[in-house]
Design a protein around this motif. Sequence first.
Motif, PDB file in Angstrom:
ATOM      1  N   VAL A   1      59.144   0.238  -7.501  1.00  0.00           N
ATOM      2  CA  VAL A   1      59.003   1.631  -7.919  1.00  0.00           C
ATOM      3  C   VAL A   1      60.069   1.981  -8.955  1.00  0.00           C
TER       4      VAL A   1
ATOM      5  N   PHE B   1      53.674   3.502 -14.826  1.00  0.00           N
ATOM      6  CA  PHE B   1      53.170   4.440 -13.824  1.00  0.00           C
ATOM      7  C   PHE B   1      52.333   3.718 -12.769  1.00  0.00           C
TER       8      PHE B   1
ATOM      9  N   ILE C   1      54.317   1.535 -10.474  1.00  0.00           N
ATOM     10  CA  ILE C   1      54.955   2.307  -9.397  1.00  0.00           C
ATOM     11  C   ILE C   1      54.003   2.401  -8.210  1.00  0.00           C
ATOM     12  N   GLU C   2      52.735   2.676  -8.507  1.00  0.00           N
ATOM     13  CA  GLU C   2      51.757   2.760  -7.419  1.00  0.00           C
ATOM     14  C   GLU C   2      51.601   1.410  -6.719  1.00  0.00           C
TER      15      GLU C   2
ATOM     16  N   LEU D   1      54.266   1.115  -4.188  1.00  0.00           N
ATOM     17  CA  LEU D   1      53.990   1.927  -3.004  1.00  0.00           C
ATOM     18  C   LEU D   1      52.972   1.243  -2.101  1.00  0.00           C
TER      19      LEU D   1
ATOM     20  N   VAL E   1      43.541   7.793  -2.376  1.00  0.00           N
ATOM     21  CA  VAL E   1      44.505   7.337  -3.379  1.00  0.00           C
ATOM     22  C   VAL E   1      43.791   6.523  -4.455  1.00  0.00           C
TER      23      VAL E   1
ATOM     24  N   TRP F   1      48.786  14.460   0.321  1.00  0.00           N
ATOM     25  CA  TRP F   1      49.294  13.864  -0.921  1.00  0.00           C
ATOM     26  C   TRP F   1      48.164  13.683  -1.933  1.00  0.00           C
ATOM     27  N   VAL F   2      47.042  13.153  -1.435  1.00  0.00           N
ATOM     28  CA  VAL F   2      45.901  12.907  -2.326  1.00  0.00           C
ATOM     29  C   VAL F   2      45.468  14.207  -2.993  1.00  0.00           C
TER      30      VAL F   2
END
Lengths: 225, 488
Positions: free
Chosen positions: A141, A161, A164-165, A168, A187, B131-132
Motif C-alpha cells: 500500500v 492506485f 494499493i488495492e 489490501l 469492491v 466502505w463500498v
Amino acid sequence: MSITELTLYQQAILLLAGLIALTSFLMLGQSRLVRLVLVFALQGVLLAATTSMVAYVLEFPHLYISAGLTLLLKGILIPIMLYRLIYRMGLHREMDTLENPARVMMGGASLVVFSYYVSLPVVAHSPLVTLNAIAVSLAVVLLGMLLMITRRQAVAHVVGFMSIENGLFFAAVVSTYGMPMVVELGVAADVLVATVVFGVFFFQIRASIDSLNVDRLSKLSEVEK
Amino acid sequence: MIAVVVLLLIPLAGMALLALRGDTPKAGRINVRCNALALAASLWIAIDVLVHGPRLSAGQLLYIDSFNVYLVVLTAFVGLTTSVFSGPYMAHEREIGRLNPRRLRLYYAMYQGFMLAMYLVLTTNNMGVMWVAMEGATLATVLLVSLYRTPESVEAAWKYFILCGVGIAQALFGTVLLYFAAEQKLGIGGDALLWTVLHDNAGALDPAILSLAFVFLLVGYGTKIGLVPLHQWLPDAHSEGPTPMSAILSGLLLNDALYAVVRCKMLVDASLGTHLAGTLMMGFGLLSFLVAALFLHRQTDIKRLFSYSSIEHMGLMTFAFGVGSPWATFAALFHMTTHSLTKSAIFVTVGHAAQLAGTQRMDRIRGLILTQPAIGWGLLIGTLAIAGFPPFGVFASEFLVLVATMHDYPWLTPLLLLGVGLAFAGLFRHLQPMVYGDVPEGQKAIPANLWPVMLHLAMVLWLGLSIPTFLGHWFNQATHLISGAFPQ
C-alpha cells in the motif's frame, strides 16, 4: 520459529508475499509505461495465485470466485485497458524520467521496514505468516503511494492506485481468508467502475492540458496567480 | 424493514429512469419526485423506529437505530430541497450553453446514484458494504465535478478522485484489520463484519489491532470529511462542480463520512476502554477547525469560501464527537443537523448569486440586495446563521459544544473561541461588499426559486429557538447510543 519448521503452505505464502513486494519495487523503478503495466498485471496474477492457493489448501471454496475476479480484473482486464489507452494516446514510446531512482528505492526499502515495525504489536500472538502478510500488504500500500508521489504520468498514478488495492486484497486473503462475498463483489464492482472512470479522465485531461502529465494540472491553488 | 428496501430501491429506479430521460425538460421534475418518494420512505422508517426501536433486517445486512435514522431523514430532506433548486438551475446552465443533453443525463442519473450511495452508507450493518458505498459516492460524484469540462474542473475532479480514492483505500485496510480482529474471536464466517455483532463483542477484540484499525479508518473516512491535512480536494471539488452538487456534498457526504467514523469510534471505545479514538478525533477536528477558519480570509471564489466554512464546521463536529461526553455528543449531532440545513441553503443562494453576476469571483459579485433582494437577503441571513449568530440553530449547537468543552477541557475553550471569531471575520469581510456594494451595470434579476432556502433557514431559526420534542428525543437516544449516557 525458523522457516523450515513451517508447513509447505505457509512457506508458499511467504514466497508469494515476497514476490508481490518485489513487483511493487519493480514498478517503482520502471520508467516505461508499457512495462509498468506489465509488472502490474504480474502482480495481479500473483495475487490471484495466492487467493486460489488459500482456497485450495484451506478449503474455502468461495475464495475461488474471488481469485477468478482478481485474475480477470487485475490480471487481464485493467492491464489490457491501460495498454490500449497508452497506445491510443501514443505514450508507448515515452519514458517517464525518474528523479533520483536510488533515493526512491531507499525510501521504498525504509517503508517496508516501517510496515514491519507497525505490524509487530498487532500480530504479537499470531503465527509468522500473518505477520508477514500484514506487513507486506501494508508495504505494498505504501509503495503504491510512493509510486504515485514520484510519477507525473496519469497512467502511472492509476497503476499506483490499483496496486494499493492489490495490497489490501492480499491482507484480506491471507490474514482473514477473504472478505464476506457481498463485500468482495462490491469492491470488485467499485474497482471496475473506477477503471472506466479513469479511462474517461485520461481523455478529459488530455483534452484540457494536451498531455497526461499531471504536473501541469496546477491551475487551482490557494494563492492568487 | 421493507421501508429501508424501498428507500434503497427508489434512487436505484430513479437512476435508471434519469439515465434514459435526463435530457428531457421533465427530468428536473422526475428528480424531485424520486427524492420526495425517498423522503416519504425515510419518514416511514423514522416512525417505525420511533415506535418499535432499533430494527435489524432478516439478512442482518441493514440496520436502523436512532443514530442513523435521523441522518437518513436529514439526507432525504436535503436531497429533496436541493433537487427542487437543481431543476431550474440546470435548465439555466443548459440555456447558456454550458451543458449538452448527454451531460445533463449523466448529471441527473448520478444525482440519484449519489443519493443511493448515501442511503446505503447510512443503513447498512456491514462495515465492508459501508466502505463500498462510500467509494460508490466518490465514483458517482467525480464525473459531476468535471461536468463543465473546463481545465479547472478537470483538475479538481482528478484531485478529488485520486485523493479520495487513496484516502478511502486506507479505510479499507482499517476494515480488513477490524475483520481480522473479529475473526480471531468470532471464528471464520460472514458475520464478523456486521456492526451489531462487532459492537456486541467489542470487549473481546484485541485492543492493539483495533487501535491500529481506527487510525486507518479515521484517515480514510477523514479524507472524505475533509479533515486537515487531507482536505485538499474539498474546496476544489466544491468550487468547480455544479452548485447543486456542492450543496449535497457539503450537506450530506461530509455528514455521512463523519457518521462512518463515529460508528468506528463506538466499536473502538467499547474495545479499548481508553480515550484514544476520542483524542485523535479531537486533535484532527481542532486542527481542521482552526486552519479552515484562517483560510477563509484568503479566498477569492465564493464557493471556495463556503467550502472552507464546511471544513471548519466538520472540524468542530469531529472535535465534539471526540470529546465524547453526552453533552458534547448531543451538541455534535445537533450541529450536524443545523450545519447541513444552513450550508445547503447557502450553496443554493450562492448558485443563484453566481448566475446573477455571471461569475464566482467575489470581487465581481456586487450589489445583490439591490438587484434581487431575495438572493441578497438569503445570502446575508444564511451567512449570519452559519457564522453562529443567535438566534439561529448553529449558535445553539456551537454554544453547546463550547459549554461541553469548558466542562471537560477548559484549556481548549480559548482556541475554540478564537476559531469562531476568525471564521466570523473571514466570512463577513467578503460578504459585506457582495451584498451591499454598488450594482454593476447591466446586472439583472434572474428567475430564482428560493423557497428551499427560506424553508431551510426557517428550520434553522426554529431549531435555534427551541428543539422540537421528537427531535430532542431522537438526539437523546442517539447520544445514549454513542456516549453511553443521556445528557443531564
